[in-house]
Design a protein around this motif. Structure first.
Motif, PDB file in Angstrom:
ATOM      1  N   GLN A  73     -29.633  27.863  15.581  1.00 52.90           N
ATOM      2  CA  GLN A  73     -31.090  27.946  15.790  1.00 52.90           C
ATOM      3  C   GLN A  73     -31.579  29.341  15.438  1.00 52.90           C
ATOM      4  OE1 GLN A  73     -33.267  25.644  16.625  1.00 52.90           O
ATOM      5  NE2 GLN A  73     -31.788  23.994  16.915  1.00 52.90           N
ATOM      6  N   PRO A  74     -32.221  29.610  14.327  1.00 51.94           N
ATOM      7  CA  PRO A  74     -32.527  28.621  13.294  1.00 51.94           C
ATOM      8  C   PRO A  74     -31.268  28.227  12.517  1.00 51.94           C
ATOM      9  CG  PRO A  74     -33.128  30.819  12.539  1.00 51.94           C
ATOM     10  CD  PRO A  74     -32.705  30.967  13.963  1.00 51.94           C
ATOM     11  N   ALA A  75     -31.387  27.139  11.785  1.00 52.47           N
ATOM     12  CA  ALA A  75     -30.277  26.674  10.954  1.00 52.47           C
ATOM     13  C   ALA A  75     -30.031  27.664   9.815  1.00 52.47           C
ATOM     14  CB  ALA A  75     -30.609  25.295  10.383  1.00 52.47           C
ATOM     15  N   LEU A  76     -28.812  27.685   9.315  1.00 49.07           N
ATOM     16  CA  LEU A  76     -28.474  28.589   8.210  1.00 49.07           C
ATOM     17  C   LEU A  76     -28.944  27.960   6.898  1.00 49.07           C
ATOM     18  CD1 LEU A  76     -24.817  29.632   9.221  1.00 49.07           C
ATOM     19  CD2 LEU A  76     -27.003  30.583   9.995  1.00 49.07           C
ATOM     20  N   ASP A  77     -30.248  28.056   6.679  1.00 52.26           N
ATOM     21  CA  ASP A  77     -30.801  27.440   5.468  1.00 52.26           C
ATOM     22  C   ASP A  77     -31.482  28.461   4.568  1.00 52.26           C
ATOM     23  OD1 ASP A  77     -33.057  28.021   6.941  1.00 52.26           O
ATOM     24  OD2 ASP A  77     -33.830  25.965   7.000  1.00 52.26           O
ATOM     25  N   SER A  78     -31.309  29.756   4.890  1.00 51.75           N
ATOM     26  CA  SER A  78     -31.969  30.790   4.097  1.00 51.75           C
ATOM     27  C   SER A  78     -31.039  31.975   3.877  1.00 51.75           C
ATOM     28  CB  SER A  78     -33.228  31.282   4.824  1.00 51.75           C
ATOM     29  OG  SER A  78     -32.848  32.008   5.980  1.00 51.75           O
TER      30      SER A  78
ATOM     31  N   THR B 262     -30.818  34.235   7.083  1.00 48.54           N
ATOM     32  CA  THR B 262     -29.931  33.830   8.185  1.00 48.54           C
ATOM     33  C   THR B 262     -28.465  34.022   7.791  1.00 48.54           C
ATOM     34  OG1 THR B 262     -30.162  31.545   7.445  1.00 48.54           O
ATOM     35  CG2 THR B 262     -31.459  32.197   9.356  1.00 48.54           C
ATOM     36  N   LEU B 263     -28.141  33.778   6.514  1.00 48.37           N
ATOM     37  CA  LEU B 263     -26.760  33.998   6.059  1.00 48.37           C
ATOM     38  C   LEU B 263     -26.399  35.479   6.160  1.00 48.37           C
ATOM     39  CD1 LEU B 263     -26.196  31.756   2.898  1.00 48.37           C
ATOM     40  CD2 LEU B 263     -25.490  31.340   5.252  1.00 48.37           C
ATOM     41  N   ASP B 264     -27.341  36.331   5.773  1.00 47.60           N
ATOM     42  CA  ASP B 264     -27.114  37.781   5.868  1.00 47.60           C
ATOM     43  C   ASP B 264     -26.845  38.190   7.311  1.00 47.60           C
ATOM     44  OD1 ASP B 264     -27.179  38.593   3.246  1.00 47.60           O
ATOM     45  OD2 ASP B 264     -29.352  38.909   3.212  1.00 47.60           O
ATOM     46  N   GLN B 265     -27.610  37.577   8.219  1.00 46.38           N
ATOM     47  CA  GLN B 265     -27.471  37.867   9.649  1.00 46.38           C
ATOM     48  C   GLN B 265     -26.054  37.509  10.129  1.00 46.38           C
ATOM     49  OE1 GLN B 265     -30.625  35.853  11.790  1.00 46.38           O
ATOM     50  NE2 GLN B 265     -29.750  36.445  13.770  1.00 46.38           N
ATOM     51  N   VAL B 266     -25.570  36.359   9.725  1.00 44.71           N
ATOM     52  CA  VAL B 266     -24.216  35.933  10.122  1.00 44.71           C
ATOM     53  C   VAL B 266     -23.177  36.897   9.556  1.00 44.71           C
ATOM     54  CG1 VAL B 266     -22.454  34.137   9.767  1.00 44.71           C
ATOM     55  CG2 VAL B 266     -24.780  33.498  10.444  1.00 44.71           C
ATOM     56  N   ARG B 267     -23.344  37.255   8.306  1.00 52.03           N
ATOM     57  CA  ARG B 267     -22.369  38.147   7.673  1.00 52.03           C
ATOM     58  C   ARG B 267     -22.342  39.508   8.385  1.00 52.03           C
ATOM     59  NH1 ARG B 267     -23.121  38.959   1.433  1.00 52.03           N
ATOM     60  NH2 ARG B 267     -25.008  39.906   2.248  1.00 52.03           N
ATOM     61  N   HIS B 268     -23.531  39.974   8.747  1.00 50.52           N
ATOM     62  CA  HIS B 268     -23.646  41.256   9.434  1.00 50.52           C
ATOM     63  C   HIS B 268     -22.941  41.218  10.793  1.00 50.52           C
ATOM     64  CE1 HIS B 268     -25.356  45.073  10.575  1.00 50.52           C
ATOM     65  NE2 HIS B 268     -25.877  44.539  11.661  1.00 50.52           N
ATOM     66  N   ARG B 269     -23.174  40.157  11.544  1.00 48.92           N
ATOM     67  CA  ARG B 269     -22.561  40.012  12.872  1.00 48.92           C
ATOM     68  C   ARG B 269     -21.045  39.864  12.745  1.00 48.92           C
ATOM     69  NH1 ARG B 269     -23.936  41.369  17.021  1.00 48.92           N
ATOM     70  NH2 ARG B 269     -24.066  39.550  18.403  1.00 48.92           N
ATOM     71  N   ALA B 270     -20.597  39.182  11.711  1.00 49.47           N
ATOM     72  CA  ALA B 270     -19.154  39.014  11.503  1.00 49.47           C
ATOM     73  C   ALA B 270     -18.506  40.349  11.157  1.00 49.47           C
ATOM     74  CB  ALA B 270     -18.900  37.995  10.395  1.00 49.47           C
ATOM     75  N   GLU B 271     -19.217  41.159  10.374  1.00 47.05           N
ATOM     76  CA  GLU B 271     -18.688  42.488  10.035  1.00 47.05           C
ATOM     77  C   GLU B 271     -18.596  43.353  11.282  1.00 47.05           C
ATOM     78  OE1 GLU B 271     -21.108  44.024   6.846  1.00 47.05           O
ATOM     79  OE2 GLU B 271     -20.233  42.541   5.450  1.00 47.05           O
ATOM     80  N   GLU B 272     -19.621  43.276  12.137  1.00 42.35           N
ATOM     81  CA  GLU B 272     -19.594  44.016  13.402  1.00 42.35           C
ATOM     82  C   GLU B 272     -18.400  43.604  14.258  1.00 42.35           C
ATOM     83  OE1 GLU B 272     -24.275  44.935  14.543  1.00 42.35           O
ATOM     84  OE2 GLU B 272     -23.272  43.176  15.369  1.00 42.35           O
TER      85      GLU B 272
END
Ligand SMILES: [Zn+2]
Length: 448
Positions: A101-106, A109-119
């Protein structure tokens, strides 16, 4: 004193090294330095020796179907807690589903996931983007842009793409952009609000049944679209005998169709729901003995390519509302290896190498992570990143949900006595998880 110019070389001594991509399985030493596998140990450089006897060392495992819940579901799991669970389960990489929420459709949002994974800095996180905007099943997303931003596949998981014309258009766009479509196979008109497998147990319990034809019909429709268009297609978490047979025939016809199965669909039947414990409720549901046998046979004969967890954490209060109303899903990252071994290796159906292949090489192949992205090759070749799963195949232990790294406690396998325990997980040669039982061996004494 000059500072050493070399990173220390780590040598894992006397483990059983299994690399299905090279067909090797035997006792050997394995060395890595500066994050990569090496063949010679630099005599002048510092060396760390680790006793690996009794352990299996293999290319790092990949789980291509997990729900990390972030953004939006951080009360269930965060990217950091999900990654902690992943490395504790022996996974060096996970592909996360976009039903957030929101769905990974943009791209954002993908950048956000990648950033959090790097952290989090633990394992590789490979996002899967949605097929349709907001997973609403209508308008296609921008596959090319999402792929460019790191989406390894597209899926509306949690829901299937039900509309024939939308799925046909998705197939065409997938072919054009060389994208993989992962389908959650469920026509909701056929599953019709079912909360468990439609069968005698559901009837006895008076619970609405989820008709297996909801899965089978979508697989059948999709295979016809693959035949027509030729896009790469992967059926998520297969659970039905007829579904497995449809994929078997599609493969025999040379179509680019693959599939995956979860350990729980190899070990449990719908009868387990008799306890009315919501931890036996997932989507797709636990099936009949006939379906379970077909899924096991499908893994053994290669029809089913990969073992995945469909790791789906929920907060305890969310699940504790009775079987009928509880949300679907169970956690799986920290129990996948011993449970898959219970289903496949212990009965003598697969060798360890055969199981490892389905948890390392095959998911990478399905996701198209070839030599082009060498960090995910999944072999122990010289110069490959030292992404390693190390486990003790004989270690017996009891699953205890209270000790999980995931925030979810929702497992049907609590208190199960299992065999096979992850000792260490290395990503790029860095120790991202070490079991307390292995800590003394990894004390990292430098010998030079
Ligand atoms: Zn799903």
């Amino acid at each position: 004193m000059s500072r050493p110019t070399h990173h220390p070389t780590v040598v894992l001594l006397g483990g059983r090294v299994i690399d299905p991509s090279a067909g090797c399985d035997g006792i050997a030493d394995l060395a890595f330095g500066d994050g990569r596998i090496v063949d010679t140990v630099d005599a002048d450089g510092p060396t760390i020796k680790v006793d690996a006897s009794g352990w299996i060392i293999c290319p790092g495992m990949v789980d291509m179907h997990v729900h990390l819940r972030e953004p939006g579901g951080q009360h269930k799991e965060t990217i950091a807690s999900g990654c902690r669970a992943a490395v504790a389960g022996g996974f060096v990489a996970v592909a996360c589903m976009p039903n957030t929420q929101p769905a990974l459709d943009s791209v954002d949002t993908l950048d956000q996931v990648r950033h959090r994974a790097e952290e989090a800095g633990l394992c590789r996180v490979m996002p899967i983007a949605t097929i349709t905007r907001g997973r609403a099943g209508g308008t296609l997303t921008d596959f090319a842009a999402l792929k460019k931003t790191g989406a390894v596949a597209l899926s509306d998981d949690g829901s299937g793409v039900e509309d024939d014309e939308v799925m046909r258009a998705a197939g065409r766009l997938a072919l054009e952009t060389d994208s993989l479509l992962i389908q959650h196979c469920e026509f909701t008109e056929l599953s019709a609000g079912g909360v468990m497998h439609a069968g005698p147990t559901a009837q006895r319990l008076g619970l609405p049944g989820w008709d297996p034809r909801a899965e089978e019909a979508m697989i059948e429709r999709d295979i016809e679209l693959v035949r027509e268009i030729g896009f790469r297609y992967h059926a998520a978490h297969i659970s039905t005998a007829r579904g497995v047979e449809l994929v078997r025939r599609a493969k025999a016809a040379g179509l680019p169709v693959t599939t995956e199965v979860c350990p729980h669909h190899l070990l449990l039947t719908d009868e387990a729901c008799s306890s009315l414990d919501p931890n036996f409720k997932m989507n797709p549901p636990l099936r009949s003995e006939h379906d379970v046998a077909a899924c096991v046979a499908g893994v053994v004969d290669g029809t089913i390519d990969c073992i995945v967890t469909d790791h789906a954490p929920h907060a305890e209060a969310e699940k504790a509302v009775g079987f009928h109303d509880a949300p679907f899903g169970i956690v799986g990252l920290e129990t996948a290896l011993p449970l898959a071994a219970r289903a496949l290796v212990e009965p003598g159906l697969l060798s360890w190498s055969g199981l490892i292949e389905r948890m390392t090489v095959h998911p990478r192949r399905v996701l198209g992570l070839t030599k082009a992205s060498s960090s995910n090759e999944g072999s122990l070749d010289i110069q490959m990143p030292a992404d390693l799963t190390i486990f003790d195949p004989e270690s017996e232990w009891t699953i205890d949900a209270q000790r999980f790294r995931t925030m979810g406690r929702n497992t049907p396998f609590n208190d199960w006595a299992v065999r096979g325990q992850v000792m260490a997980t290395l990503v790029d040669g860095r120790l991202r998880f070490v079991h307390s039982r292995a800590a003394d061996r990894f004390s990292m004494k430098t010998s030079a």
